[in-house]
Scaffold this active site. Sequence first.
Site, PDB file in Angstrom:
ATOM      1  N   HIS A   1      -7.966   5.588  -3.524  1.00 17.40           N
ATOM      2  CA  HIS A   1      -6.911   4.833  -4.168  1.00 17.40           C
ATOM      3  C   HIS A   1      -7.329   4.202  -5.486  1.00 17.40           C
ATOM      4  O   HIS A   1      -6.554   4.118  -6.425  1.00 17.40           O
ATOM      5  CB  HIS A   1      -6.440   3.742  -3.200  1.00 17.40           C
ATOM      6  CG  HIS A   1      -5.356   2.874  -3.735  1.00 17.40           C
ATOM      7  ND1 HIS A   1      -4.173   3.392  -4.191  1.00 17.40           N
ATOM      8  CD2 HIS A   1      -5.272   1.535  -3.891  1.00 17.40           C
ATOM      9  CE1 HIS A   1      -3.405   2.389  -4.608  1.00 17.40           C
ATOM     10  NE2 HIS A   1      -4.048   1.257  -4.449  1.00 17.40           N
TER      11      HIS A   1
ATOM     12  N   ARG B   1      -9.355  -3.742   3.005  1.00 15.15           N
ATOM     13  CA  ARG B   1      -9.115  -2.300   2.977  1.00 15.15           C
ATOM     14  C   ARG B   1     -10.299  -1.464   3.450  1.00 15.15           C
ATOM     15  O   ARG B   1     -10.120  -0.504   4.191  1.00 15.15           O
ATOM     16  CB  ARG B   1      -8.774  -1.896   1.542  1.00 15.15           C
ATOM     17  CG  ARG B   1      -7.477  -2.483   1.104  1.00 15.15           C
ATOM     18  CD  ARG B   1      -7.178  -2.188  -0.338  1.00 15.15           C
ATOM     19  NE  ARG B   1      -5.860  -2.720  -0.658  1.00 15.15           N
ATOM     20  CZ  ARG B   1      -5.288  -2.642  -1.851  1.00 15.15           C
ATOM     21  NH1 ARG B   1      -5.924  -2.059  -2.842  1.00 15.15           N
ATOM     22  NH2 ARG B   1      -4.093  -3.140  -2.048  1.00 15.15           N
TER      23      ARG B   1
ATOM     24  N   ALA C   1      -3.587  -2.707 -18.651  1.00 16.01           N
ATOM     25  CA  ALA C   1      -4.684  -3.185 -19.504  1.00 16.01           C
ATOM     26  C   ALA C   1      -4.516  -2.727 -20.944  1.00 16.01           C
ATOM     27  O   ALA C   1      -4.896  -3.449 -21.870  1.00 16.01           O
ATOM     28  CB  ALA C   1      -6.027  -2.708 -18.945  1.00 16.01           C
TER      29      ALA C   1
ATOM     30  N   GLY D   1      -1.378   1.572 -19.864  1.00 15.04           N
ATOM     31  CA  GLY D   1      -1.111   0.917 -18.586  1.00 15.04           C
ATOM     32  C   GLY D   1      -1.159  -0.590 -18.773  1.00 15.04           C
ATOM     33  O   GLY D   1      -1.080  -1.091 -19.894  1.00 15.04           O
TER      34      GLY D   1
ATOM     35  N   HIS E   1      -7.981   3.586   0.509  1.00 16.60           N
ATOM     36  CA  HIS E   1      -6.908   2.721   0.993  1.00 16.60           C
ATOM     37  C   HIS E   1      -6.479   3.149   2.395  1.00 16.60           C
ATOM     38  O   HIS E   1      -6.262   4.321   2.647  1.00 16.60           O
ATOM     39  CB  HIS E   1      -5.719   2.816   0.040  1.00 16.60           C
ATOM     40  CG  HIS E   1      -4.752   1.690   0.202  1.00 16.60           C
ATOM     41  ND1 HIS E   1      -3.972   1.558   1.320  1.00 16.60           N
ATOM     42  CD2 HIS E   1      -4.466   0.646  -0.596  1.00 16.60           C
ATOM     43  CE1 HIS E   1      -3.234   0.463   1.188  1.00 16.60           C
ATOM     44  NE2 HIS E   1      -3.516  -0.113   0.033  1.00 16.60           N
TER      45      HIS E   1
ATOM     46  N   LEU F   1      -3.803  -5.524 -10.552  1.00 11.12           N
ATOM     47  CA  LEU F   1      -2.813  -5.888 -11.570  1.00 11.12           C
ATOM     48  C   LEU F   1      -3.290  -7.142 -12.291  1.00 11.12           C
ATOM     49  O   LEU F   1      -3.179  -7.269 -13.510  1.00 11.12           O
ATOM     50  CB  LEU F   1      -1.453  -6.131 -10.914  1.00 11.12           C
ATOM     51  CG  LEU F   1      -0.902  -4.967 -10.089  1.00 11.12           C
ATOM     52  CD1 LEU F   1       0.498  -5.300  -9.562  1.00 11.12           C
ATOM     53  CD2 LEU F   1      -0.861  -3.698 -10.899  1.00 11.12           C
TER      54      LEU F   1
ATOM     55  N   GLU G   1      -9.066  -0.875 -15.024  1.00  9.21           N
ATOM     56  CA  GLU G   1      -9.789  -0.096 -14.019  1.00  9.21           C
ATOM     57  C   GLU G   1     -10.900   0.736 -14.650  1.00  9.21           C
ATOM     58  O   GLU G   1     -11.866   1.117 -13.986  1.00  9.21           O
ATOM     59  CB  GLU G   1      -8.810   0.815 -13.256  1.00  9.21           C
ATOM     60  CG  GLU G   1      -9.435   1.475 -12.030  1.00  9.21           C
ATOM     61  CD  GLU G   1      -8.464   2.346 -11.233  1.00  9.21           C
ATOM     62  OE1 GLU G   1      -7.253   2.307 -11.520  1.00  9.21           O
ATOM     63  OE2 GLU G   1      -8.921   3.064 -10.330  1.00  9.21           O
TER      64      GLU G   1
ATOM     65  N   SER H   1       2.533   0.735   0.962  1.00  8.27           N
ATOM     66  CA  SER H   1       1.962  -0.557   0.588  1.00  8.27           C
ATOM     67  C   SER H   1       1.271  -1.264   1.749  1.00  8.27           C
ATOM     68  O   SER H   1       1.724  -1.277   2.881  1.00  8.27           O
ATOM     69  CB  SER H   1       3.052  -1.484   0.056  1.00  8.27           C
ATOM     70  OG  SER H   1       2.528  -2.783  -0.069  1.00  8.27           O
TER      71      SER H   1
ATOM     72  N   ARG I   1     -12.341  -3.825  -3.843  1.00  2.00           N
ATOM     73  CA  ARG I   1     -11.301  -4.623  -4.490  1.00  2.00           C
ATOM     74  C   ARG I   1     -10.320  -5.145  -3.455  1.00  2.00           C
ATOM     75  O   ARG I   1      -9.907  -4.419  -2.551  1.00  2.00           O
ATOM     76  CB  ARG I   1     -10.547  -3.774  -5.515  1.00  2.00           C
ATOM     77  CG  ARG I   1      -9.459  -4.550  -6.227  1.00  2.00           C
ATOM     78  CD  ARG I   1      -8.801  -3.738  -7.319  1.00  2.00           C
ATOM     79  NE  ARG I   1      -8.053  -2.600  -6.824  1.00  2.00           N
ATOM     80  CZ  ARG I   1      -6.883  -2.687  -6.200  1.00  2.00           C
ATOM     81  NH1 ARG I   1      -6.334  -3.854  -5.963  1.00  2.00           N
ATOM     82  NH2 ARG I   1      -6.265  -1.601  -5.789  1.00  2.00           N
TER      83      ARG I   1
END
Lengths: 645, 248
Positions: free
Chosen positions: A411, A340, A54, A52, A276, A451, A435, A294, A445
């Site tokens: 999420h 969130r 990272a 991913g 989320h 990202l 993550e 989103s 977060r």
Amino acid sequence: MSTDFYREGAPALDTKAPAGPIAERWEKRRFSGRLVNPANRRKLRVIVVGTGLAGASAAATLGELGYRVANYCFQDSSRRAHSIAAQGGINAAKNYRNDGDSVHRLFYDTVKGGDFRSRESNVHRLAEVSTEIIDQCVAQGVPFAREYGGLLDNRSFGGAQVSRTFYARGQTGQQLLLGAYQALQRQVAAGTVDLHTRHEMLELIIVEGKARGIVVRDLVTGEISTELADAVVLATGGYGNVYFLSTNAMGCNVTAGWRAHRKGAYFANPCYTQIHPTCIPQSGEHQSKLTLMSESLRNDGRVWVPKKKGDDRHPADIPEDERDYYLERRYPAFGNLVPRDIASRAAKVVCDEGHGVGPGGLGVYLDFAGAIERLGKKAVEAKYGNLFDMYERITGENPYERPMRIYPAVHYTMGGLWVDYDLSSNIPGLFVTGEANFSDHGANRLGASALMQGLSDGYFVLPNTISDYLADGPFDALDETHEDVVAARKDVDDRISFFLNNDGDRTVDSFHRELGKIMWEYCGMERTDEGLRKAIGLIRGLKEEFYRRVKVTGKAEALNQELEKAGRVADFLELGELMCIDALHRTESCGGHFRAESQTEDGEAKRDDDNFSYVAAWEYGEDAPVLHKEALEFEYVKPTQRSYK
Amino acid sequence: MKLSLRIWRQPDAQAPGEMVSYEIDEVSEDASFLEMLDVLNERLISEGDDPVAFDHDCREGICGACSLVIDGQPHGPQAATTTCQLHMRKFKDGDSIDIEPYRAGAFPVIKDLVVDRSAFDRIIQAGGYISAPTGTAPDAHAVPIPKQDADAAFSAAACIGCGACVAACPNGSGMLFMGAKVTHLSLMPQGQPERATRVLGMVAAHDDAGFGGCTNTGECAAACPKEIGLDVIGKLNRDFRKAAVRAA
């Protein structure tokens, strides 16, 4: 204190964060860390698990630096890692909008947004590095949204009062990951990275106290093999799928991290889960995952429920004065853009009170009628068209004509393996990025920060900090006959043969679904002492039943997706119990962790800084986990009650 | 709803395969196509049979892992929709549905509906990138890019690498996939220095992997879940001709 579930051990290890003015710490650490000269890098082998943001960024960068890299992913291509699904954007303190942004403000917002449960030094470094990430991605050709003058566009995102989010329509994660994927494929072609797709890490190999390799299964042939190296980097993502239903991809799992935990790596803050607020509600028992809409939709959509309980009229027939725009009412300053955790809990409150809409009353409206009237349908379509189309494909309802129904869903997981300032776990040679580690987001977060963290760790932090460790290498040569390597491999063989020979009668998914329901009910948006104790008992019972009754078809030496799932669910069962123990021990509320017993008069999360201003780093124990506390110090951002009113 | 399925079963890459019939009942119209297969698999496992293997991961139409040819169409009957986003309300009670793997020389079957698409990665390795090692980048605003170019580059970059274009093409060509990447990178100023070597390398890797050539049938664009247009193949051909002439 529920010490019947755990023991308390010595305080956690040195974080290695340099002292001195916070803005100079990263510079200081880079200078004090030892380097490896280019000729020696060729002699050092580094394993990176995960491709991913990272993982791919770390593997590509380490390859560019001249290390020999072995990179693994379970997907059929490294381009499919779940970072690809991130929609909204990536934060950076560029201040291109001249709206008062700065590195310090991004740092401040992130520490506050994390509800004062993250490490200041790490967060400041993240904010510093954020600007380099955007430069790097643009150089790779990432097609960010631009304005007519040709410069990059920005938007404000979830809980921020400045516009610092860079985006590529609703597919920012995809474009950033493809940038990292292409950089990685370039290194594969250059011969610096050996990439192994359709391979799953099933065990960590530790020799003389150092992480020296991994055991992997080839998911096509079933062959078990070992990869030995001088260091191991886990970039294996989050563990939201412990809830069965989440916005994670189906394959996301905790196995790599959990196997490392069982071998001694501390697992930090496992109960910090991000729920989320804007996901499509569940439609039935067949549901396999939940889909995120989103957060950017909250910029123009208004959230409401009918004032009358159980009101089943068509939303268009409910007049304005019979609607409760509860976010705007409760949080006038931030309105629909509250962070969130707050938006999710507020939705749960109104649904628990009986105002929810849709099947089972588990939904609230996200209404674009006002935005369409103000901006025109065309403008709304240009901004959110792909999301509206996705909503219609899944629900069969047209969001241009009828408000979307949304409900919170799991999420992201802020918890993960404990790491120090260098992103090293407490096992020498085992590094953790993205993550999969616990580091930068505290208890909550902020939008567009995942990202940023994944790429910060992978492109800029790890490649700098890992050299200090590798400077002592290459370590003693090892081969597959070493007793620790043989033992790790045997553990893997034994687990596989157990599953295939178990005379069971229940499918893996049925256990996973049941675990998910327990976790969502008792360790979800609201947690209580009573509920968590109950959950621990239920999970222990389920685990016992799992080993007695699980049924896995097929054979070991072939593509066997049931076998893959069985190993992952076995690890989720153990993780689930630890999450509940962590949530039980933390009797305060903070960020995504809401303990019903700890709330203010108006129902907001109430922290207990005197007793809980620490990272809970858990050590694996056969009978009970051991708690190590890392005290958090706040020199620059003084803890206050978060207020978005 | 009640459905009759015919599914391609093949134990491994070497063994021959066949279409096998399954009846399935009480399918919810709100279920996705893959959730319908999940329900079937749960039943097969309970009955002691091997479940149907298929690739999937994000189930939100972006990772590109899911594939399947449904009633002869890659990703099924709904336009601009991946298999994981296809929902059962698009079918009727009593329907018969054929489910097969992608059929293309460059995508060999691994098991049942799972195919090997690693040839796409090899095309990218041959030049589908901009060489920008970490740390070498100038400020992001150093080079403005006209909005229309950035938008067009984005539209091409939206490709998810699922391979439906190859499965739909009578020649098994990967030119829509390759054209999308060439178009994306050649529209960016950063992509200019490697423009010629990129296209030459990628085309050679494409041909080596056993993909066929393009004969302008257009099935690829019709099957593309991200609606990548045929124009990217035109751009690919133009770049290739220019680069080949210069290299000759």
